[in-house]
Design a protein around this motif. Structure first.
Motif, PDB file in Angstrom:
ATOM      1  N   CYS A 262       0.828  -1.218   0.000  1.00 21.10           N
ATOM      2  CA  CYS A 262       0.000   0.000   0.000  1.00 21.10           C
ATOM      3  C   CYS A 262       0.858   1.261   0.000  1.00 21.10           C
ATOM      4  CB  CYS A 262      -0.937  -0.009   1.209  1.00 21.10           C
ATOM      5  SG  CYS A 262      -2.272  -1.222   1.102  1.00 21.10           S
ATOM      6  N   LEU A 263       1.990   1.204   0.666  1.00 22.52           N
ATOM      7  CA  LEU A 263       2.880   2.373   0.714  1.00 22.52           C
ATOM      8  C   LEU A 263       3.645   2.552  -0.587  1.00 22.52           C
ATOM      9  CD1 LEU A 263       4.319   1.993   4.333  1.00 22.52           C
ATOM     10  CD2 LEU A 263       2.665   3.689   3.530  1.00 22.52           C
ATOM     11  N   TRP A 264       4.000   1.451  -1.240  1.00 22.84           N
ATOM     12  CA  TRP A 264       4.785   1.520  -2.482  1.00 22.84           C
ATOM     13  C   TRP A 264       4.118   0.650  -3.548  1.00 22.84           C
ATOM     14  CZ3 TRP A 264       7.469   0.285   2.190  1.00 22.84           C
ATOM     15  CH2 TRP A 264       8.110   1.387   2.779  1.00 22.84           C
ATOM     16  N   PRO A 265       2.932   1.053  -4.028  1.00 25.00           N
ATOM     17  CA  PRO A 265       2.184   0.216  -4.981  1.00 25.00           C
ATOM     18  C   PRO A 265       2.926  -0.014  -6.294  1.00 25.00           C
ATOM     19  CG  PRO A 265       1.194   2.407  -4.790  1.00 25.00           C
ATOM     20  CD  PRO A 265       2.201   2.295  -3.695  1.00 25.00           C
ATOM     21  N   GLY A 266       3.807   0.891  -6.675  1.00 25.21           N
ATOM     22  CA  GLY A 266       4.574   0.700  -7.894  1.00 25.21           C
ATOM     23  C   GLY A 266       5.536  -0.468  -7.827  1.00 25.21           C
ATOM     24  N   TRP A 267       5.811  -0.934  -6.630  1.00 24.11           N
ATOM     25  CA  TRP A 267       6.713  -2.060  -6.432  1.00 24.11           C
ATOM     26  C   TRP A 267       5.956  -3.373  -6.268  1.00 24.11           C
ATOM     27  CZ3 TRP A 267      12.067  -2.260  -6.320  1.00 24.11           C
ATOM     28  CH2 TRP A 267      12.707  -1.030  -6.462  1.00 24.11           C
ATOM     29  N   PHE A 268       4.657  -3.377  -6.587  1.00 22.93           N
ATOM     30  CA  PHE A 268       3.874  -4.599  -6.364  1.00 22.93           C
ATOM     31  C   PHE A 268       4.495  -5.803  -7.054  1.00 22.93           C
ATOM     32  CE2 PHE A 268       0.845  -7.760  -7.802  1.00 22.93           C
ATOM     33  CZ  PHE A 268       0.238  -8.127  -6.612  1.00 22.93           C
ATOM     34  N   ALA A 269       4.811  -5.686  -8.339  1.00 31.10           N
ATOM     35  CA  ALA A 269       5.267  -6.864  -9.091  1.00 31.10           C
ATOM     36  C   ALA A 269       6.536  -7.485  -8.507  1.00 31.10           C
ATOM     37  CB  ALA A 269       5.446  -6.520 -10.567  1.00 31.10           C
ATOM     38  N   PRO A 270       7.621  -6.721  -8.315  1.00 27.39           N
ATOM     39  CA  PRO A 270       8.812  -7.381  -7.754  1.00 27.39           C
ATOM     40  C   PRO A 270       8.596  -7.905  -6.340  1.00 27.39           C
ATOM     41  CG  PRO A 270       9.158  -5.000  -7.959  1.00 27.39           C
ATOM     42  CD  PRO A 270       7.911  -5.330  -8.698  1.00 27.39           C
ATOM     43  N   LEU A 271       7.852  -7.156  -5.518  1.00 25.32           N
ATOM     44  CA  LEU A 271       7.597  -7.623  -4.157  1.00 25.32           C
ATOM     45  C   LEU A 271       6.738  -8.888  -4.156  1.00 25.32           C
ATOM     46  CD1 LEU A 271       6.944  -4.238  -2.297  1.00 25.32           C
ATOM     47  CD2 LEU A 271       8.966  -5.713  -2.111  1.00 25.32           C
ATOM     48  N   ALA A 272       5.771  -8.953  -5.070  1.00 26.50           N
ATOM     49  CA  ALA A 272       4.905 -10.134  -5.149  1.00 26.50           C
ATOM     50  C   ALA A 272       5.687 -11.363  -5.596  1.00 26.50           C
ATOM     51  CB  ALA A 272       3.740  -9.869  -6.106  1.00 26.50           C
ATOM     52  N   TRP A 273       6.592 -11.201  -6.555  1.00 22.72           N
ATOM     53  CA  TRP A 273       7.415 -12.339  -6.975  1.00 22.72           C
ATOM     54  C   TRP A 273       8.263 -12.851  -5.811  1.00 22.72           C
ATOM     55  CZ3 TRP A 273       6.306 -14.958 -11.126  1.00 22.72           C
ATOM     56  CH2 TRP A 273       5.801 -14.338 -12.263  1.00 22.72           C
ATOM     57  N   ILE A 274       8.855 -11.925  -5.065  1.00 22.61           N
ATOM     58  CA  ILE A 274       9.710 -12.322  -3.942  1.00 22.61           C
ATOM     59  C   ILE A 274       8.892 -12.985  -2.842  1.00 22.61           C
ATOM     60  CG2 ILE A 274      11.187 -11.446  -2.077  1.00 22.61           C
ATOM     61  CD1 ILE A 274      12.066  -9.232  -4.081  1.00 22.61           C
ATOM     62  N   PHE A 275       7.779 -12.336  -2.456  1.00 22.81           N
ATOM     63  CA  PHE A 275       6.970 -12.885  -1.363  1.00 22.81           C
ATOM     64  C   PHE A 275       6.343 -14.207  -1.760  1.00 22.81           C
ATOM     65  CE2 PHE A 275       3.617 -13.024   1.867  1.00 22.81           C
ATOM     66  CZ  PHE A 275       4.286 -12.553   2.978  1.00 22.81           C
ATOM     67  N   GLY A 276       5.912 -14.312  -3.026  1.00 22.12           N
ATOM     68  CA  GLY A 276       5.349 -15.572  -3.494  1.00 22.12           C
ATOM     69  C   GLY A 276       6.361 -16.697  -3.438  1.00 22.12           C
ATOM     70  N   ALA A 277       7.600 -16.406  -3.840  1.00 24.42           N
ATOM     71  CA  ALA A 277       8.650 -17.435  -3.765  1.00 24.42           C
ATOM     72  C   ALA A 277       8.878 -17.870  -2.320  1.00 24.42           C
ATOM     73  CB  ALA A 277       9.938 -16.893  -4.375  1.00 24.42           C
ATOM     74  N   LEU A 278       8.847 -16.908  -1.391  1.00 31.73           N
ATOM     75  CA  LEU A 278       9.023 -17.243   0.024  1.00 31.73           C
ATOM     76  C   LEU A 278       7.836 -18.047   0.550  1.00 31.73           C
ATOM     77  CD1 LEU A 278      10.551 -13.892   1.352  1.00 31.73           C
ATOM     78  CD2 LEU A 278      11.728 -16.085   1.043  1.00 31.73           C
TER      79      LEU A 278
END
Length: 202
Positions: free
Chosen positions: A168-184
């Motif tokens: 929510c604070l950095w919505p532009g970073w959704f894609a890279p953060l989602a890939w990382i969190f999904g892998a975890l």
């Protein structure tokens, strides 16, 4: 991973507030449904392009998620209440990534689908473990008093809420953060599978 430590900090004030709400006639199921409604409002705001505004109902939703158990402990715990609680949690956890996909399908679609698939896998290992633990009459209070067995994991509720706040604070970073969190999440579920094999294989 952080839930047990977080519970030691937040349970005492939540229990006090839960007792106060119970005295005023609040029910655990009502608090659960209120929390779900707030979480869905947060998801709707994200989908409409206002993730910053979503932070308030999102955090209020998670406060309600902690309070429903406190109200139940102050009144009467039921299996139905625990079932409703976990179903509401999973509905909320799925709604937030979906909302980011709806907000920008082109930029977030693939990463959001990967994240939701990872949530699905991780959630399955969690619930499957709980079913087998119940069959063996296993008990734990590491994450507080729960209606079902909460196996620990690399990623738990505390980490997921922190992740949603970051989105929510950095919505532009959704894609890279989602890939990382999904892998975890996949790693967390795999580690739980390995642990379950050692506990339940016999």
């Amino acid at each position: 991973m952080l839930d047990a430590a977080a519970r030691r900090l937040i349970d005492p004030p939540l229990n006090r507030l839960g007792r106060a709400l119970a005295r005023r006639g609040a029910t655990a199921d009502g608090v659960t449904l209120t929390g779900l409604a707030l979480g869905l409002v947060a998801a709707a705001l994200i989908a409409l392009g206002a993730p910053g505004w979503a932070l308030v109902p999102l955090l209020a939703s998670r406060l309600a998620d902690g309070l429903d158990g406190a109200v139940a402990r102050a009144t009467r715990k039921t299996d139905w209440g625990g079932y409703l609680d976990i179903a509401a949690d999973f509905a909320f956890y799925g709604a937030v990534p979906l909302a980011f996909v709806l907000a920008d399908p082109g930029a977030n679609g693939a990463a959001g689908a990967f994240l939701l698939a990872a949530f699905y896998f991780n959630g399955t290992t969690f619930l499957g473990y709980a079913i087998l633990a119940e069959k063996k009459r296993m008990e734990t209070s590491a994450q507080g008093s729960k209606s079902l067995y909460f196996s620990n994991g690399l990623l738990e509720g505390t980490e997921t809420i922190g992740f949603f706040v970051a989105l929510c604070l950095w919505p532009g970073w959704f894609a890279p953060l989602a890939w990382i969190f999904g892998a975890l999440c996949y790693l967390s579920g795999t580690l739980r599978l390995i642990g379950a094999r050692a506990v339940f294989r016999g």
